[in-house]
Design a protein around this motif. Structure first.
Motif, PDB file in Angstrom:
ATOM      1  N   GLN A 285       0.772  -1.331  -0.014  1.00 54.83           N
ATOM      2  CA  GLN A 285       0.166   0.091   0.101  1.00 54.83           C
ATOM      3  C   GLN A 285       0.709   1.434  -0.058  1.00 54.83           C
ATOM      4  OE1 GLN A 285       0.200  -2.049   2.588  1.00 54.83           O
ATOM      5  NE2 GLN A 285       0.242  -0.975   4.333  1.00 54.83           N
ATOM      6  N   ASN A 286       2.018   1.008   0.470  1.00 57.80           N
ATOM      7  CA  ASN A 286       2.915   2.418   0.433  1.00 57.80           C
ATOM      8  C   ASN A 286       3.709   2.688  -0.995  1.00 57.80           C
ATOM      9  OD1 ASN A 286       4.592   0.195   0.569  1.00 57.80           O
ATOM     10  ND2 ASN A 286       5.655   0.864   2.238  1.00 57.80           N
ATOM     11  N   LYS A 287       3.366   1.872  -1.993  1.00 57.21           N
ATOM     12  CA  LYS A 287       4.063   1.919  -3.122  1.00 57.21           C
ATOM     13  C   LYS A 287       3.216   2.738  -4.003  1.00 57.21           C
ATOM     14  CE  LYS A 287       7.746  -0.359  -2.499  1.00 57.21           C
ATOM     15  NZ  LYS A 287       9.104   0.362  -2.262  1.00 57.21           N
ATOM     16  N   ARG A 288       3.262   4.116  -4.367  1.00 57.45           N
ATOM     17  CA  ARG A 288       2.433   4.889  -4.882  1.00 57.45           C
ATOM     18  C   ARG A 288       2.224   4.466  -6.417  1.00 57.45           C
ATOM     19  NH1 ARG A 288      -2.221   6.730  -4.388  1.00 57.45           N
ATOM     20  NH2 ARG A 288      -1.483   7.083  -2.267  1.00 57.45           N
ATOM     21  N   ASP A 289       3.236   3.991  -7.249  1.00 59.59           N
ATOM     22  CA  ASP A 289       3.054   3.898  -8.560  1.00 59.59           C
ATOM     23  C   ASP A 289       2.424   2.616  -8.818  1.00 59.59           C
ATOM     24  OD1 ASP A 289       5.139   2.170  -7.344  1.00 59.59           O
ATOM     25  OD2 ASP A 289       6.360   1.825  -9.027  1.00 59.59           O
ATOM     26  N   LEU A 290       2.489   1.500  -8.151  1.00 56.20           N
ATOM     27  CA  LEU A 290       1.705   0.610  -8.019  1.00 56.20           C
ATOM     28  C   LEU A 290       0.150   0.411  -7.718  1.00 56.20           C
ATOM     29  CD1 LEU A 290       3.902  -2.403  -6.183  1.00 56.20           C
ATOM     30  CD2 LEU A 290       3.623  -1.890  -8.666  1.00 56.20           C
ATOM     31  N   GLU A 293      -1.246   2.060 -10.781  1.00 56.49           N
ATOM     32  CA  GLU A 293      -1.342   1.016 -11.826  1.00 56.49           C
ATOM     33  C   GLU A 293      -2.651   0.436 -11.599  1.00 56.49           C
ATOM     34  OE1 GLU A 293       1.519  -2.156 -13.523  1.00 56.49           O
ATOM     35  OE2 GLU A 293       0.485  -2.855 -11.658  1.00 56.49           O
ATOM     36  N   LEU A 294      -3.060   0.132 -10.215  1.00 59.85           N
ATOM     37  CA  LEU A 294      -4.452  -0.375 -10.056  1.00 59.85           C
ATOM     38  C   LEU A 294      -5.536   0.340 -10.278  1.00 59.85           C
ATOM     39  CD1 LEU A 294      -5.772  -3.037  -8.720  1.00 59.85           C
ATOM     40  CD2 LEU A 294      -5.605  -1.616  -6.515  1.00 59.85           C
ATOM     41  N   GLY A 295      -5.364   1.744 -10.343  1.00 60.65           N
ATOM     42  CA  GLY A 295      -6.386   2.596 -10.571  1.00 60.65           C
ATOM     43  C   GLY A 295      -6.525   2.742 -12.161  1.00 60.65           C
ATOM     44  N   LYS A 296      -5.539   2.302 -12.833  1.00 61.40           N
ATOM     45  CA  LYS A 296      -5.278   2.257 -14.449  1.00 61.40           C
ATOM     46  C   LYS A 296      -6.133   0.974 -14.937  1.00 61.40           C
ATOM     47  CE  LYS A 296      -2.398   1.228 -18.477  1.00 61.40           C
ATOM     48  NZ  LYS A 296      -1.053   0.916 -18.762  1.00 61.40           N
ATOM     49  N   VAL A 297      -5.857   0.046 -14.137  1.00 61.07           N
ATOM     50  CA  VAL A 297      -6.537  -1.368 -14.367  1.00 61.07           C
ATOM     51  C   VAL A 297      -8.274  -1.140 -14.438  1.00 61.07           C
ATOM     52  CG1 VAL A 297      -7.123  -3.694 -13.636  1.00 61.07           C
ATOM     53  CG2 VAL A 297      -4.833  -2.797 -13.689  1.00 61.07           C
ATOM     54  N   LYS A 298      -8.678  -0.492 -13.247  1.00 60.97           N
ATOM     55  CA  LYS A 298     -10.041  -0.166 -13.129  1.00 60.97           C
ATOM     56  C   LYS A 298     -10.548   0.664 -14.361  1.00 60.97           C
ATOM     57  CE  LYS A 298     -13.374   1.103  -9.721  1.00 60.97           C
ATOM     58  NZ  LYS A 298     -14.002   2.420 -10.211  1.00 60.97           N
ATOM     59  N   ARG A 327      -7.327   1.490   4.046  1.00 63.60           N
ATOM     60  CA  ARG A 327      -7.310   3.240   3.917  1.00 63.60           C
ATOM     61  C   ARG A 327      -6.801   3.444   2.521  1.00 63.60           C
ATOM     62  NH1 ARG A 327      -5.343   3.204   9.274  1.00 63.60           N
ATOM     63  NH2 ARG A 327      -6.810   3.348  10.840  1.00 63.60           N
ATOM     64  N   VAL A 328      -5.720   2.994   2.072  1.00 67.29           N
ATOM     65  CA  VAL A 328      -4.938   3.212   0.900  1.00 67.29           C
ATOM     66  C   VAL A 328      -5.493   2.842  -0.204  1.00 67.29           C
ATOM     67  CG1 VAL A 328      -2.649   3.158   0.016  1.00 67.29           C
ATOM     68  CG2 VAL A 328      -2.732   3.576   2.214  1.00 67.29           C
ATOM     69  N   PHE A 329      -5.914   1.419  -0.153  1.00 68.74           N
ATOM     70  CA  PHE A 329      -6.764   1.020  -1.252  1.00 68.74           C
ATOM     71  C   PHE A 329      -7.952   1.477  -1.594  1.00 68.74           C
ATOM     72  CE2 PHE A 329      -3.840  -2.478  -0.846  1.00 68.74           C
ATOM     73  CZ  PHE A 329      -3.678  -2.990  -2.063  1.00 68.74           C
ATOM     74  N   ALA A 330      -8.772   2.017  -0.673  1.00 72.40           N
ATOM     75  CA  ALA A 330     -10.017   2.697  -0.805  1.00 72.40           C
ATOM     76  C   ALA A 330      -9.835   4.006  -1.315  1.00 72.40           C
ATOM     77  CB  ALA A 330     -10.697   2.864   0.731  1.00 72.40           C
ATOM     78  N   GLU A 331      -8.704   4.831  -1.280  1.00 74.77           N
ATOM     79  CA  GLU A 331      -8.436   6.008  -2.069  1.00 74.77           C
ATOM     80  C   GLU A 331      -8.114   5.719  -3.538  1.00 74.77           C
ATOM     81  OE1 GLU A 331      -4.878   7.628  -0.037  1.00 74.77           O
ATOM     82  OE2 GLU A 331      -6.105   8.105   2.009  1.00 74.77           O
ATOM     83  N   ALA A 332      -7.276   4.574  -3.642  1.00 78.90           N
ATOM     84  CA  ALA A 332      -7.017   4.338  -5.234  1.00 78.90           C
ATOM     85  C   ALA A 332      -8.098   3.879  -6.019  1.00 78.90           C
ATOM     86  CB  ALA A 332      -5.884   3.236  -5.235  1.00 78.90           C
ATOM     87  N   VAL A 333      -9.026   3.140  -5.367  1.00 75.75           N
ATOM     88  CA  VAL A 333     -10.182   2.455  -6.116  1.00 75.75           C
ATOM     89  C   VAL A 333     -11.504   2.483  -5.045  1.00 75.75           C
ATOM     90  CG1 VAL A 333      -9.157   1.034  -7.825  1.00 75.75           C
ATOM     91  CG2 VAL A 333      -9.347   0.025  -5.417  1.00 75.75           C
ATOM     92  N   ASP A 334     -12.496   2.559  -5.706  1.00 77.14           N
ATOM     93  CA  ASP A 334     -13.888   2.541  -4.955  1.00 77.14           C
ATOM     94  C   ASP A 334     -13.946   1.255  -4.346  1.00 77.14           C
ATOM     95  OD1 ASP A 334     -13.948   5.426  -5.167  1.00 77.14           O
ATOM     96  OD2 ASP A 334     -15.267   5.213  -6.718  1.00 77.14           O
TER      97      ASP A 334
END
Length: 392
Positions: A285-290, A293-298, A327-334
């Motif tokens: 969760q502390n790797k911003r670039d990864l 990338e998850l947001g891009k997949v979505k 918390r971090v995953f919720a910020e990247a994807v809903d």
């Protein structure tokens, strides 16, 4: 005299050596004294072969058997058991693991005198079980009112009511897995994106979820968008084969995961599937670039239409660290729902309450073992009853 002796010898030689001998001294002759037998006409043994064995030909009627080709045997397709009621059936496992939250509280509340020190112990027990400070204080206040002030009756019944209220049975825990049609009338399968950090069991969870949906007569397609772990696609394909579910994967290690996810949804639409389950690579969760990338997949998948479910897989044994991940995953994807794995291996069942409070989304599925059908839809009543069950 001498001449007569020589003539006699010559005459004896013409008659044969034994004709003049007495019968008891004469050697018997074959064909005269007895029928010829074995060895009477024996020849000198041959010291060479009559024929070379390599020149001997088989009769025309003898042919070599045709070669048998190895025909691949299709794997036997399993029919999973219905998922409804699994949590109740697996209650014993949960009860053994959650004695701190269940039996411990009951022992405290059943004391002859529940004084201030006892209430502090109750509060500490709740916090230690990972409910979080806020929910723990709320439960203690309600218990104090109902038991301490109102003299509220059976401690077990009161505790059950308050724990059930904290778990919140009013939340919608159903999975959005119904296909739809676009405005143009094109079939669109429901899309479920499964995310989480490394090592929480995402790929296994996707495989087990496929079994849950197949048991509900859903047509499922799997998308192996974890392209960075060599064994992930193979592992997911194996899960799919066991229940007759196809898997869309890339033959290139390190391929673009967004592209694989896009192709999986397209294949699901072409096949008329009900649901497409997309497995994604684990990421810290502390790797911003990864996380980006998850947001891009979505976003790429959403070119086909909205993503119906984003399930975050959390390891129930990680406690507060799991909340930080959430918390971090919720910020990247809903995030739309939580899957708690290894719930049977922790005495801190309060993580259910804490993560729901943190994200505002329900726990929808829980893992209760290593078996293929040990993924259960979360049922608040069965969960609370399980953690209050006396451990055997």
């Amino acid at each position: 005299m001498l001449v007569g002796l020589v003539v006699g010898l010559l005459r004896r030689g013409r008659r044969g050596p034994d004709t003049a001998a007495p019968p008891e001294q004469r050697r018997p002759e074959p064909g005269v004294d007895y029928r010829p037998g074995v060895g009477d006409d024996a020849e000198e043994p041959r010291d060479t072969l009559v024929r070379d064995v390599e020149t001997v030909r088989l009769p025309d009627s003898v042919t070599e058997p045709p070669a048998v080709e190895d025909v691949p045997v299709a794997p036997e397709v399993e029919r999973p058991a219905p998922a409804a009621g699994r949590l109740a059936r697996l209650r014993a496992r949960l009860a053994r693991s959650n004695t701190a939250l269940g039996r411990g509280l009951l022992q405290l509340l059943s004391r002859d005198t529940v004084d201030e020190a006892t209430w502090e112990e109750i509060e500490e027990t709740l916090i230690a079980a990972d409910l979080g400070t806020g929910p723990s204080l709320e439960i203690v206040e309600r218990l104090r009112t109902r038991i301490g002030v109102d003299g509220g009756g059976d401690p077990r019944a009161v505790l059950r009511d308050e724990l059930l209220r904290a778990v919140d049975p009013t939340l919608d825990r159903s999975l959005a897995v119904a296909p739809t049609a676009t405005e143009a009338g094109v079939h669109r399968p429901a899309v479920v994106l499964v995310v989480g950090v490394n090592g929480v069991g995402k790929t296994t969870t996707v495989g087990k979820l496929a079994r849950v949906l197949v048991a509900e007569d859903k047509d499922v397609v799997l998308g192996a968008a974890d392209t960075f772990r060599a064994a992930a696609a193979e592992q997911l394909s194996t899960w799919g084969e066991r229940v007759g579910v196809p898997t869309v994967r890339s033959d290139v290690e390190g391929a673009d995961p967004a592209s694989v996810a896009f192709d999986a949804v397209k294949a699901g639409a072409d096949l008329g599937a009900d649901v497409v389950l997309v497995d994604t690579a684990g990421r810290l969760q502390n790797k911003r670039d990864l996380m980006d990338e998850l947001g891009k997949v979505k976003r790429v998948v959403e070119r086909h239409g909205p993503v119906d479910e984003v399930l975050l897989v959390l390891d129930a044994t990680t406690g507060q660290n799991g909340l930080n991940q959430a918390r971090v995953f919720a910020e990247a994807v809903d995030i739309t729902g939580i899957v708690l794995t290894k719930l049977d291996g922790t005495a801190k069942g309060g993580i259910v309450v804490a993560v729901q409070r943190e994200l505002g989304v329900p726990v929808k599925l829980v893992g209760l073992g290593e078996g293929a059908d040990d993924l259960a839809p979360f049922e608040p009543d069965a969960f609370v009853d399980a953690i209050l069950e006396p451990a055997g």
